[in-house]
Design a protein around this motif. Structure first.
Motif, PDB file in Angstrom:
ATOM      1  N   LEU B 119       0.890  -1.507   0.261  1.00 37.57           N
ATOM      2  CA  LEU B 119      -0.435  -0.330  -0.060  1.00 37.57           C
ATOM      3  C   LEU B 119       1.201   0.920   0.101  1.00 37.57           C
ATOM      4  CD1 LEU B 119      -2.449  -1.305   2.423  1.00 37.57           C
ATOM      5  CD2 LEU B 119      -2.932  -1.228   0.242  1.00 37.57           C
ATOM      6  N   PRO B 120       0.508   2.571  -0.260  1.00 38.22           N
ATOM      7  CA  PRO B 120       0.891   3.975  -0.652  1.00 38.22           C
ATOM      8  C   PRO B 120       1.814   3.710   0.927  1.00 38.22           C
ATOM      9  CG  PRO B 120      -0.643   3.702  -0.595  1.00 38.22           C
ATOM     10  CD  PRO B 120      -0.478   2.294  -1.455  1.00 38.22           C
ATOM     11  N   GLU B 121       3.169   4.203   1.336  1.00 39.42           N
ATOM     12  CA  GLU B 121       3.490   4.929   2.313  1.00 39.42           C
ATOM     13  C   GLU B 121       2.873   6.276   3.066  1.00 39.42           C
ATOM     14  OE1 GLU B 121       8.300   5.119   3.737  1.00 39.42           O
ATOM     15  OE2 GLU B 121       8.111   3.664   2.082  1.00 39.42           O
ATOM     16  N   LYS B 122       2.583   5.870   4.564  1.00 39.72           N
ATOM     17  CA  LYS B 122       2.010   7.316   4.404  1.00 39.72           C
ATOM     18  C   LYS B 122       2.969   8.070   4.535  1.00 39.72           C
ATOM     19  CE  LYS B 122      -1.047   5.051   6.790  1.00 39.72           C
ATOM     20  NZ  LYS B 122      -1.965   4.259   8.305  1.00 39.72           N
ATOM     21  N   ASN B 123       2.605   9.380   4.309  1.00 39.64           N
ATOM     22  CA  ASN B 123       3.181  10.720   4.517  1.00 39.64           C
ATOM     23  C   ASN B 123       4.026  11.150   3.735  1.00 39.64           C
ATOM     24  OD1 ASN B 123       2.496  12.257   7.188  1.00 39.64           O
ATOM     25  ND2 ASN B 123       3.021  10.028   7.979  1.00 39.64           N
ATOM     26  N   VAL B 124       4.052  10.372   2.670  1.00 41.17           N
ATOM     27  CA  VAL B 124       4.815  10.919   1.279  1.00 41.17           C
ATOM     28  C   VAL B 124       3.814  10.684   0.356  1.00 41.17           C
ATOM     29  CG1 VAL B 124       6.146   8.609  -0.441  1.00 41.17           C
ATOM     30  CG2 VAL B 124       6.179   8.396   1.709  1.00 41.17           C
ATOM     31  N   PRO B 125       4.571  12.158  -0.696  1.00 38.16           N
ATOM     32  CA  PRO B 125       3.311  12.650  -1.315  1.00 38.16           C
ATOM     33  C   PRO B 125       3.387  11.688  -2.230  1.00 38.16           C
ATOM     34  CG  PRO B 125       4.892  13.873  -0.757  1.00 38.16           C
ATOM     35  CD  PRO B 125       5.198  12.766  -0.230  1.00 38.16           C
ATOM     36  N   GLN B 126       1.972  11.621  -2.761  1.00 37.97           N
ATOM     37  CA  GLN B 126       1.413  10.556  -3.342  1.00 37.97           C
ATOM     38  C   GLN B 126       0.932  11.456  -4.757  1.00 37.97           C
ATOM     39  OE1 GLN B 126       2.089   6.998  -3.746  1.00 37.97           O
ATOM     40  NE2 GLN B 126       2.296   7.411  -1.575  1.00 37.97           N
ATOM     41  N   ILE B 127       1.253  11.132  -6.058  1.00 36.67           N
ATOM     42  CA  ILE B 127       0.438  12.031  -7.553  1.00 36.67           C
ATOM     43  C   ILE B 127      -0.091  11.479  -8.068  1.00 36.67           C
ATOM     44  CG2 ILE B 127       1.998  13.396  -9.131  1.00 36.67           C
ATOM     45  CD1 ILE B 127       2.858  14.396  -5.853  1.00 36.67           C
ATOM     46  N   ALA B 128      -0.663  11.181  -8.437  1.00 38.90           N
ATOM     47  CA  ALA B 128      -1.542  10.715  -9.366  1.00 38.90           C
ATOM     48  C   ALA B 128      -1.430  11.204 -10.986  1.00 38.90           C
ATOM     49  CB  ALA B 128      -3.084  10.346  -9.466  1.00 38.90           C
ATOM     50  N   VAL B 129      -0.734  10.904 -11.756  1.00 38.75           N
ATOM     51  CA  VAL B 129      -0.475  10.686 -13.662  1.00 38.75           C
ATOM     52  C   VAL B 129      -1.563  10.010 -14.154  1.00 38.75           C
ATOM     53  CG1 VAL B 129       0.930  11.032 -15.320  1.00 38.75           C
ATOM     54  CG2 VAL B 129       1.849  11.290 -12.615  1.00 38.75           C
ATOM     55  N   ILE B 130      -2.513  10.983 -14.833  1.00 45.54           N
ATOM     56  CA  ILE B 130      -3.637   9.733 -15.792  1.00 45.54           C
ATOM     57  C   ILE B 130      -3.948  11.271 -16.919  1.00 45.54           C
ATOM     58  CG2 ILE B 130      -4.765   9.931 -13.601  1.00 45.54           C
ATOM     59  CD1 ILE B 130      -6.958  12.149 -14.418  1.00 45.54           C
ATOM     60  N   GLY B 131      -4.329  10.232 -17.672  1.00 45.89           N
ATOM     61  CA  GLY B 131      -3.930  10.688 -18.893  1.00 45.89           C
ATOM     62  C   GLY B 131      -4.942   9.772 -19.976  1.00 45.89           C
ATOM     63  N   ALA B 132      -5.029  10.114 -21.889  1.00 42.33           N
ATOM     64  CA  ALA B 132      -5.472   8.855 -22.240  1.00 42.33           C
ATOM     65  C   ALA B 132      -5.169   8.330 -22.668  1.00 42.33           C
ATOM     66  CB  ALA B 132      -5.715  10.539 -23.624  1.00 42.33           C
ATOM     67  N   ARG B 133      -5.981   7.158 -23.186  1.00 42.24           N
ATOM     68  CA  ARG B 133      -5.128   5.970 -23.826  1.00 42.24           C
ATOM     69  C   ARG B 133      -4.925   5.924 -24.682  1.00 42.24           C
ATOM     70  NH1 ARG B 133      -9.826   3.950 -21.710  1.00 42.24           N
ATOM     71  NH2 ARG B 133     -10.904   4.263 -23.066  1.00 42.24           N
ATOM     72  N   ALA B 134      -5.051   7.143 -25.940  1.00 40.44           N
ATOM     73  CA  ALA B 134      -5.269   7.181 -27.363  1.00 40.44           C
ATOM     74  C   ALA B 134      -3.880   8.491 -27.219  1.00 40.44           C
ATOM     75  CB  ALA B 134      -6.138   7.216 -28.213  1.00 40.44           C
ATOM     76  N   CYS B 135      -3.011   7.969 -26.858  1.00 41.15           N
ATOM     77  CA  CYS B 135      -2.184   9.854 -26.276  1.00 41.15           C
ATOM     78  C   CYS B 135      -1.304   9.500 -27.878  1.00 41.15           C
ATOM     79  CB  CYS B 135      -1.300   9.493 -25.329  1.00 41.15           C
ATOM     80  SG  CYS B 135      -0.589   8.425 -25.383  1.00 41.15           S
ATOM     81  N   THR B 136       0.016  11.335 -27.972  1.00 37.95           N
ATOM     82  CA  THR B 136       0.746  11.196 -29.015  1.00 37.95           C
ATOM     83  C   THR B 136       1.677  11.079 -28.066  1.00 37.95           C
ATOM     84  OG1 THR B 136       1.140  13.234 -27.642  1.00 37.95           O
ATOM     85  CG2 THR B 136      -0.789  13.192 -29.172  1.00 37.95           C
ATOM     86  N   ASN B 137       3.211  10.720 -28.970  1.00 39.19           N
ATOM     87  CA  ASN B 137       4.422  10.778 -28.090  1.00 39.19           C
ATOM     88  C   ASN B 137       5.030  11.617 -27.650  1.00 39.19           C
ATOM     89  OD1 ASN B 137       4.669   7.940 -29.854  1.00 39.19           O
ATOM     90  ND2 ASN B 137       5.417   9.606 -32.376  1.00 39.19           N
ATOM     91  N   TYR B 138       4.556  13.012 -27.411  1.00 35.35           N
ATOM     92  CA  TYR B 138       4.803  14.101 -26.158  1.00 35.35           C
ATOM     93  C   TYR B 138       4.277  13.803 -25.753  1.00 35.35           C
ATOM     94  CZ  TYR B 138       3.544  18.270 -24.162  1.00 35.35           C
ATOM     95  OH  TYR B 138       3.662  19.165 -23.816  1.00 35.35           O
ATOM     96  N   GLY B 139       2.384  13.196 -24.994  1.00 40.26           N
ATOM     97  CA  GLY B 139       2.540  12.598 -23.522  1.00 40.26           C
ATOM     98  C   GLY B 139       2.775  11.468 -23.500  1.00 40.26           C
ATOM     99  N   LEU B 140       3.802  10.552 -24.092  1.00 37.49           N
ATOM    100  CA  LEU B 140       4.183   8.758 -23.866  1.00 37.49           C
ATOM    101  C   LEU B 140       6.043   9.696 -22.861  1.00 37.49           C
ATOM    102  CD1 LEU B 140       4.357   6.653 -25.900  1.00 37.49           C
ATOM    103  CD2 LEU B 140       3.332   6.727 -23.646  1.00 37.49           C
ATOM    104  N   LEU B 141       6.058  10.901 -23.536  1.00 40.81           N
ATOM    105  CA  LEU B 141       7.642  11.663 -23.266  1.00 40.81           C
ATOM    106  C   LEU B 141       7.642  12.060 -21.926  1.00 40.81           C
ATOM    107  CD1 LEU B 141      10.076  11.735 -24.321  1.00 40.81           C
ATOM    108  CD2 LEU B 141       9.810  14.082 -25.318  1.00 40.81           C
ATOM    109  N   VAL B 142       6.313  13.344 -21.692  1.00 38.87           N
ATOM    110  CA  VAL B 142       6.101  13.709 -20.441  1.00 38.87           C
ATOM    111  C   VAL B 142       5.530  12.606 -19.523  1.00 38.87           C
ATOM    112  CG1 VAL B 142       4.534  15.371 -19.628  1.00 38.87           C
ATOM    113  CG2 VAL B 142       5.588  15.553 -21.767  1.00 38.87           C
ATOM    114  N   ALA B 143       4.897  11.952 -19.758  1.00 37.96           N
ATOM    115  CA  ALA B 143       4.590  10.850 -18.312  1.00 37.96           C
ATOM    116  C   ALA B 143       6.058  10.369 -18.506  1.00 37.96           C
ATOM    117  CB  ALA B 143       3.604   9.917 -19.362  1.00 37.96           C
ATOM    118  N   LYS B 144       6.817   9.728 -19.280  1.00 37.58           N
ATOM    119  CA  LYS B 144       8.288   8.601 -18.482  1.00 37.58           C
ATOM    120  C   LYS B 144       8.791  10.105 -18.094  1.00 37.58           C
ATOM    121  CE  LYS B 144      11.485   6.181 -20.759  1.00 37.58           C
ATOM    122  NZ  LYS B 144      13.143   5.938 -21.217  1.00 37.58           N
ATOM    123  N   ARG B 145       8.948  11.439 -18.185  1.00 34.22           N
ATOM    124  CA  ARG B 145       9.915  11.834 -17.563  1.00 34.22           C
ATOM    125  C   ARG B 145       9.166  12.148 -16.206  1.00 34.22           C
ATOM    126  NH1 ARG B 145      12.438  15.621 -21.915  1.00 34.22           N
ATOM    127  NH2 ARG B 145      13.816  13.908 -22.531  1.00 34.22           N
TER     128      ARG B 145
END
Lengths: 510, 409
Positions: B119-145
């Motif tokens: 389970l996520p550790e308490k008191n550690v910031p959790q960030i949801a990174v979400i987005g489209a399934r059909a995305c662009t290469n740009y989107g993939l790159l940003v998600a990766k970074r």
């Protein structure tokens, strides 16, 4: 009338045969030299003429032509003075008993007739011996160096006078014959510093010993002043003594680079080179006008120690790839294209970050991008070739005083290393490689068979530790060396687990 | 404290199968769950009650009662529970301490969660990174970074394991050695979409997989929209990489705003269909990600954990760890010799080098290494490479305790 004398020059690490032909004919008196000569060779005519004159031999006023063949090869160096002088003596009938077709002559002359030492004697004499020459006449300064080559008579001379004496002998030249001294590699152990002097760095010392035993490239990471250089300087002292073949190989490279002389006639110690980080690529890889060997070649069979490795120019580090991969380096300049051996063991040392204290966050204030940038200066392909990585940690003087630490001396370590090297030599007797570090990936299964338990252990590591396939194989190779070093036949989990402790730390990406 | 909580904490092993049965019936949300507590003393009692008893409390519709009776007929809580544990799936109920704190606070929190991994550790910031399934290469790159940078900054990445942005961000986070949690709209044992199999396996080890649906629940479109509230509920910050005008991502954003989470958006090109949702949100005043490291720094400074809550959570964590591990750590200590005690006594809190321990203890290299490697095997220390180790954080207190006992004896 034409008179021929043989001499030699160096191309790469091999000697090439050069024929010196002299013709005298009637005509306007002059001394012409031809055969694609460098300016130092062209100047030989003045040195030869004057030194002969100063020794009482005046050349008759005739049209003299000196040709150095093969005519299409550029000739350099001052080593042709002596053969030209000899050929002149021959063409004018001073030395009727000289066996010129079975002798090879090299040497530089000074105006008063003294014979001076030259570079590259060793490969030329080797070439002469291979081609079946009976004897070589060389400068006295190079005698010991030439003595490394067996199966040929070595006749050192000190001056034109001596040369005349030698060439006028009717039959035996026993008085002039050089008596070889036997080579005793590393009889001078006292000059190599001992591992006993390194306190409290057992982990790093063991890493160094294992790296040496399997000829693995080693990277030491640690804050300034913890003993990284100290350890590196002691590695030659735990390497096996040089064999005759190795000594000959290294001496040949040294000879070509002009590093041999009266004081160091041949190399008996493992080379250890520690270039400064400002060194140029020519100095390290080789090159320059003459496509000379660089430090990677001078470190053949020895250590190339790169202190502060990230401070080296990126391009230089990248150029190390070929030698690290193939154990040799090809240097091309203009018309020259030479391949030099470069089978060195790379020992790198670096701080983990610009301030030097990471991962000790109580001291290090560097930001993560700073650290990434610093470690990133070592490119992936170089890191890939480093099998063993170890931290050299800071230990406070009080802690050291409190403990009487048991420590091994270099002699004991060397004994174990020698045993491990011997084990490997026997194991790989049918292969082209000699060390565990050189087992190709597709032969690992054959030479390092793992049991079920061991395979499961490695697979679990592969899954969990973000091991790349390459670091996976690296760990197996290192484990093989650890087992050899500890004198055990089979690689067990113990060895594999220890090997994983020597992998690149996570901030390098495992 | 509700009456169910008392019963669950008191008779954990007995009550959990019934709690699981309740949540698997998919008729009981948090509201019903709370109201039931005035009629029944424990989940077991609720299960044992018949249709008539359920009707009496006037909570359920006729249809629901049919469903519940059907579930009671076909599913045996005990065997279902055991089968689940066998599959390596854990359950955590809202009554337990380790239930994610942030999720507990939302309006329609699931009454229990099924999970694999951590389970996520308490008191550690959790960030949801979400987005489209059909995305662009740009989107993939940003998600990766984004995934990488968040992992490097020791923050968790939460997403839905869908193809495209979700999978890319999670994969890169795990590959970079960070923590990532996938919130599924299916049972925790169902890999959907199939192509995320590799990611799923990585998450089992290097992260977590969580779902409010019981094992075996197949993919239903409606469930995916529902699980989006869990994604936002578990997170401190939602970062949208690419989103169409009408999409699941936009549903998550609605949930996030309702739950009071911060929303950041990665700007896209105005010509891309998958940018329209993002750009619309920017217009409405969402935070804009103008640089990855800048974004990460901003979150870090906003969600800095203060020392006190951290320590408090640590002690709770160690407590719950001890319960779940059934004294595994104590065994690790007691089976090894005296040198071992000496070594553990000298382990620094921060990371350390083999040589430091050798100097501190005066022991041999071999002994120290062997001890550290066996500690690594027990997962009490981590091998960081180059001869460096660190204590596994959850074990700090155990090691402290061991030190006290060792010194006393």
């Amino acid at each position: 009338m034409v008179y021929k004398v043989f001499s030699g020059t160096v191309g790469g690490i091999f000697g090439d045969l050069i024929t010196v032909e002299v013709d005298s004919s009637t005509g306007l008196p002059c001394l012409d030299m031809i055969g694609l000569l460098g300016s130092e060779v062209r100047e030989a005519k003045e040195r030869v003429r004057v030194s002969l004159k100063n020794n009482g031999i005046n050349l008759p006023p005739m049209r003299i032509t000196v040709n150095l063949s093969p005519a299409d090869e550029h000739k350099e160096g001052a080593a042709f003075d002596l053969p030209i002088a000899t050929a002149l003596l021959g063409v004018f009938g001073y030395i009727p008993f000289f066996d010129n077709l079975n002798t090879l002559i090299i040497g530089e002359l000074s105006l008063d007739g003294e014979v001076k030492g030259v570079k590259g004697i060793l490969p030329i004499v080797s070439m002469a011996a291979k081609r079946g020459f009976k004897q070589v006449i060389i400068p006295k300064d190079n005698a010991a160096e030439a003595g490394l080559v067996n199966g040929i008579d070595i006749l050192p001379v000190n001056s034109i006078g001596e040369l005349l004496g030698l060439l006028s002998c009717t039959q035996q030249n026993g008085d002039f014959l050089y008596e070889r001294v036997s080579i005793e590699p590393n009889s001078e152990e006292e000059s190599v510093p001992d591992f006993l002097d390194v306190y409290g760095q057992e982990n790093a010392k063991r890493a160094a010993a294992i790296a040496t035993a399997g000829f693995h490239h080693l990277l030491m990471i640690g804050p300034p002043g913890t003993g990284k250089s100290l350890i590196a300087k002691r590695i030659p002292g735990i390497m096996p003594k040089l064999t005759y073949e190795e000594s000959l190989e290294i001496s040949t490279i040294y000879s070509v680079a002009g590093k041999l002389g009266k004081n160091l006639p041949f190399v008996t110690k493992r080379p250890f080179w520690s270039p400064h980080s400002s060194s140029t690529s020519q100095a390290i890889i080789g090159g320059g006008q003459k496509a000379a060997p660089g430090l990677v070649s001078l470190s053949h069979h020895g250590i190339l120690f790169l202190d502060e490795i990230p401070e080296f120019k990126r391009e230089i580090l990248d150029m190390l790839r070929q030698p690290l991969e193939d154990g040799q380096v090809t240097v091309s300049r203009m018309k020259k294209n030479y391949t030099y051996p470069a089978g060195f063991m790379l020992v790198g040392a670096m701080n983990p970050c610009p301030c030097g204290y990471y991962p000790d966050r109580s001291r290090c204030n560097c930001t993560t991008p700073q650290i990434m940038r610093y470690t990133g200066r070592l490119s992936g392909p170089i890191l890939d070739r480093i099998d063993i990585c170890v931290e050299v940690s800071r230990i406070s003087p009080e802690e050291l005083e409190n403990r009487s630490l048991k420590s091994e001396n270099s002699k004991d370590i060397r004994e174990k290393v020698v045993k491990a090297v011997e084990t490997q030599r026997k194991r790989y007797i049918t292969e082209a490689f000699n060390y565990n570090s050189q087992i190709p990936a597709w032969k690992i299964k054959e030479y390092v068979p793992l049991g079920d338990k061991e395979t499961a252990f490695m697979n679990s590591l592969y899954d969990s530790k973000k091991f790349s396939l390459r670091s996976f194989y690296k760990a197996i190779r290192v484990a093989r060396t650890i087992a050899d070093y500890d004198g055990e036949d089979n690689v067990t989990i113990k060895h594999l687990a220890e090997a994983t402790c020597f992998r690149l730390p996570d901030y390098f990406g495992g | 404290m509700g009456i169910f909580k008392q019963s669950v904490l008191k008779e954990y092993e007995i009550q959990m199968p019934y709690l699981m049965w309740m949540s698997a019936s998919s008729c009981i949300g948090i509201k019903t769950y709370t109201r039931l507590q005035s009629f029944f003393a424990s989940p077991k009692e609720f299960y044992e009650g018949s249709g008539a008893k359920w009707e009496k409390c006037k909570i359920f519709t006729k249809k629901q009662i049919e469903l519940l009776s059907e579930a009671k007929r076909t599913k045996n809580p005990q065997t279902e529970y055991e089968a689940m544990i066998k599959k390596g799936i854990n359950i955590v109920s809202i009554e337990e301490e380790i239930y994610p704190e942030k999720l507990r606070e939302i309006k329609d929190a699931p009454i229990s969660l099924f999970y694999k991994g951590r389970l996520p550790e308490k008191n550690v910031p959790q960030i949801a990174v979400i987005g489209a399934r059909a995305c662009t290469n740009y989107g993939l790159l940003v998600a990766k970074r984004l995934g990488e940078s968040l992992a490097f900054a020791d923050m968790g990445v939460i997403s839905g394991m869908a193809r495209g942005i979700d999978a890319e961000a999670q994969t890169s986070a795990v590959v970079a050695g960070g923590y990532s949690l996938a919130v599924l709209g299916t049972g925790p044992d169902i890999i959907y979409p199939r192509e995320s199999k590799r990611l799923y396996e990585m998450l089992e080890r290097g992260g977590g997989i969580i779902s409010e649906y019981a094992p075996g629940m197949a993919a239903k479109p409606a469930n995916f929209a529902l699980r989006n509230r869990i994604i936002s509920g578990l997170s401190d910050v939602i970062c949208v990489v690419e989103a169409k005008e009408k999409s699941g991502t936009m549903i998550t954003i609605d949930c996030a705003l309702e739950q009071g989470r911060e929303v950041y958006v990665v700007p896209g090109r105005i010509t891309d269909a998958v940018s329209i949702g993002c750009l619309e949100m920017i217009k409405q005043g969402a935070g804009v990600v103008t640089g990855i490291s800048e974004f990460v720094d901003e979150i870090r400074s906003n969600y800095r954990v203060d020392a006190f809550t951290y320590l408090e959570s640590k002690s709770n964590e160690a407590f719950s760890d001890k319960i779940s591990s059934n004294g595994k750590y104590e065994n690790a200590f007691s089976t090894m010799g005296e040198n071992f005690g000496k070594i553990v006594l000298n382990l620094p809190v921060d990371s350390f080098n083999v040589d430091e321990i050798i100097v501190k203890t005066g022991l041999d290299y071999g002994e120290v290494l062997l001890a550290l490697l066996s500690l690594e095997k027990e997962k009490m220390v981590n091998n960081l490479g180059a001869g460096r180790f660190s204590i596994n954080k959850p074990c700090l207190d155990l090691i402290d305790e061991f030190r006290k006992n060792f010194l006393a004896s």
